[in-house]
Design a protein around this motif. Structure first.
Motif, PDB file in Angstrom:
ATOM      1  N   ARG A  22      43.086  -4.351  -5.410  1.00 44.33           N
ATOM      2  CA  ARG A  22      43.938  -4.764  -6.522  1.00 44.33           C
ATOM      3  C   ARG A  22      44.053  -3.621  -7.545  1.00 44.33           C
ATOM      4  NH1 ARG A  22      48.101  -7.664  -8.564  1.00 44.33           N
ATOM      5  NH2 ARG A  22      47.709  -8.380 -10.685  1.00 44.33           N
ATOM      6  N   TYR A  23      42.946  -2.970  -7.812  1.00 47.90           N
ATOM      7  CA  TYR A  23      42.965  -1.850  -8.760  1.00 47.90           C
ATOM      8  C   TYR A  23      43.856  -0.724  -8.230  1.00 47.90           C
ATOM      9  CZ  TYR A  23      41.288   1.596 -12.110  1.00 47.90           C
ATOM     10  OH  TYR A  23      41.221   2.538 -13.103  1.00 47.90           O
ATOM     11  N   LEU A  24      43.702  -0.400  -6.950  1.00 46.36           N
ATOM     12  CA  LEU A  24      44.535   0.630  -6.323  1.00 46.36           C
ATOM     13  C   LEU A  24      46.012   0.261  -6.413  1.00 46.36           C
ATOM     14  CD1 LEU A  24      45.000   3.108  -4.397  1.00 46.36           C
ATOM     15  CD2 LEU A  24      44.588   1.526  -2.492  1.00 46.36           C
ATOM     16  N   SER A  25      46.343  -0.976  -6.118  1.00 49.24           N
ATOM     17  CA  SER A  25      47.737  -1.419  -6.140  1.00 49.24           C
ATOM     18  C   SER A  25      48.337  -1.299  -7.536  1.00 49.24           C
ATOM     19  CB  SER A  25      47.835  -2.867  -5.657  1.00 49.24           C
ATOM     20  OG  SER A  25      47.421  -2.983  -4.315  1.00 49.24           O
ATOM     21  N   MET A  26      47.581  -1.687  -8.552  1.00 49.61           N
ATOM     22  CA  MET A  26      48.100  -1.636  -9.912  1.00 49.61           C
ATOM     23  C   MET A  26      48.301  -0.198 -10.378  1.00 49.61           C
ATOM     24  SD  MET A  26      48.737  -4.683 -10.621  1.00 49.61           S
ATOM     25  CE  MET A  26      49.244  -4.384 -12.315  1.00 49.61           C
ATOM     26  N   ARG A  27      47.401   0.694  -9.980  1.00 46.80           N
ATOM     27  CA  ARG A  27      47.577   2.094 -10.365  1.00 46.80           C
ATOM     28  C   ARG A  27      48.777   2.701  -9.640  1.00 46.80           C
ATOM     29  NH1 ARG A  27      44.427  -0.189 -12.671  1.00 46.80           N
ATOM     30  NH2 ARG A  27      46.384  -0.538 -13.796  1.00 46.80           N
ATOM     31  N   ARG A  28      49.014   2.292  -8.399  1.00 43.89           N
ATOM     32  CA  ARG A  28      50.205   2.745  -7.686  1.00 43.89           C
ATOM     33  C   ARG A  28      51.471   2.285  -8.397  1.00 43.89           C
ATOM     34  NH1 ARG A  28      48.646   1.237  -1.404  1.00 43.89           N
ATOM     35  NH2 ARG A  28      47.638   3.212  -0.842  1.00 43.89           N
ATOM     36  N   LEU A  29      51.453   1.032  -8.866  1.00 46.42           N
ATOM     37  CA  LEU A  29      52.622   0.512  -9.563  1.00 46.42           C
ATOM     38  C   LEU A  29      52.822   1.208 -10.904  1.00 46.42           C
ATOM     39  CD1 LEU A  29      52.382  -3.312  -8.796  1.00 46.42           C
ATOM     40  CD2 LEU A  29      54.006  -1.662  -7.843  1.00 46.42           C
TER      41      LEU A  29
END
Length: 270
Positions: free
Chosen positions: A212-219
């Motif tokens: 989830r953290y990775l996904s949010m930083r990608r966004l």
């Protein structure tokens, strides 16, 4: 995934990293009595899903989750004339055991749960039926599912000693890996922790999962690049998404608006 003819019985199947997913629709009798050496974990999407389990007839409604213990006989049939549609996850006990860390396997009384923790954890794992699931995303989902099943089964919560240094290392490693596929094994090796201990560490100190953290930083990166005039195809490639549609799905799910529309609406601060 193509839409199926609701007038006929059908099954769609995908498999990734040892976890099998199916989506199916049945009128009348779907399955005779049988059993798996895996957990059978599912959500009823439409209709009434009925099955014999532990010598009783069970009825699962939309919003319910099914959790059938390994090697327990069961069948499957429609509870009404309109048929039923469902999604199911078949996962080996050893996969959940790795996340649980050596405790007794969770048992859900009656094979059906109305607990929202079970529903949300399982729905997250069953959202993508095209097999396009990132390794870290699947591991994250398995951990959430194991934790939910452990909690719903009524066991006393267990405490663990969290390692802040390892969690901090994982966070820094994620920031340096936004543009590529990252696995939990790689992340754990870089931090000197086993995969599930690191997952617990990360959640303890940063309030969310590694994926989830990775996904949010990608966004976050995607929005910056979009406002700089990069095309959506280019942005998706630069931020580690499988393709533009993958980025669009996650963007829309996270912010409630598609990226193209967001870009048209956003105004720079003057």
């Amino acid at each position: 995934m193509e839409k199926q003819d609701q007038g006929k019985d059908w099954i769609l199947r995908t498999q990734s990293s040892g976890v099998e997913r199916i989506e199916a629709f049945f009128h009348g009798s779907g399955y005779a009595m049988h059993r798996h050496d895996t957990y059978a974990l599912g959500i009823t999407m439409a209709g009434v899903q009925s099955f014999q389990y532990k010598k009783s007839l069970r009825n699962s409604l939309p919003g319910n989750t099914m959790a059938l213990y390994p090697d327990e006989p069961h069948d499957g049939q429609a509870g009404t004339e309109v048929g039923f549609r469902y999604r199911m996850l078949y996962v080996e006990p050893s996969v959940l055991q790795d996340a649980l860390g050596g405790v007794a396997l969770p048992y859900i009384e009656g094979g059906i749960s109305t607990d929202p923790r079970m529903f949300h954890a399982l729905r997250n794992l069953l959202e993508q039926m095209d097999g396009n699931v990132e390794p870290l995303q699947q591991d994250d989902g398995i951990f959430e599912l194991a934790a939910a099943m452990d909690a719903v089964s009524g066991k006393r919560p267990r405490r663990h000693a969290a390692d802040f240094h390892a969690a901090q290392q994982a966070r820094e490693y994620i920031h340096a890996s936004l543009d590529r596929t990252l696995t939990l094994d790689e992340l754990a090796q870089a931090c000197g922790r086993d995969r599930w201990s690191l997952t617990r560490d990360f959640r303890s100190f940063f309030g969310t999962s590694p994926y989830r953290y990775l996904s949010m930083r990608r966004l976050d990166m995607a929005r910056r690049l979009m406002t700089q005039g990069k095309s959506l195809v280019t942005v998706a490639a630069m931020t580690g998404f499988a393709d533009q549609s993958h980025m669009t799905r996650l963007f829309t799910k996270t912010y409630g608006i598609a990226p193209a529309r967001w870009l048209r609406m956003v105004q720079p601060v003057k």
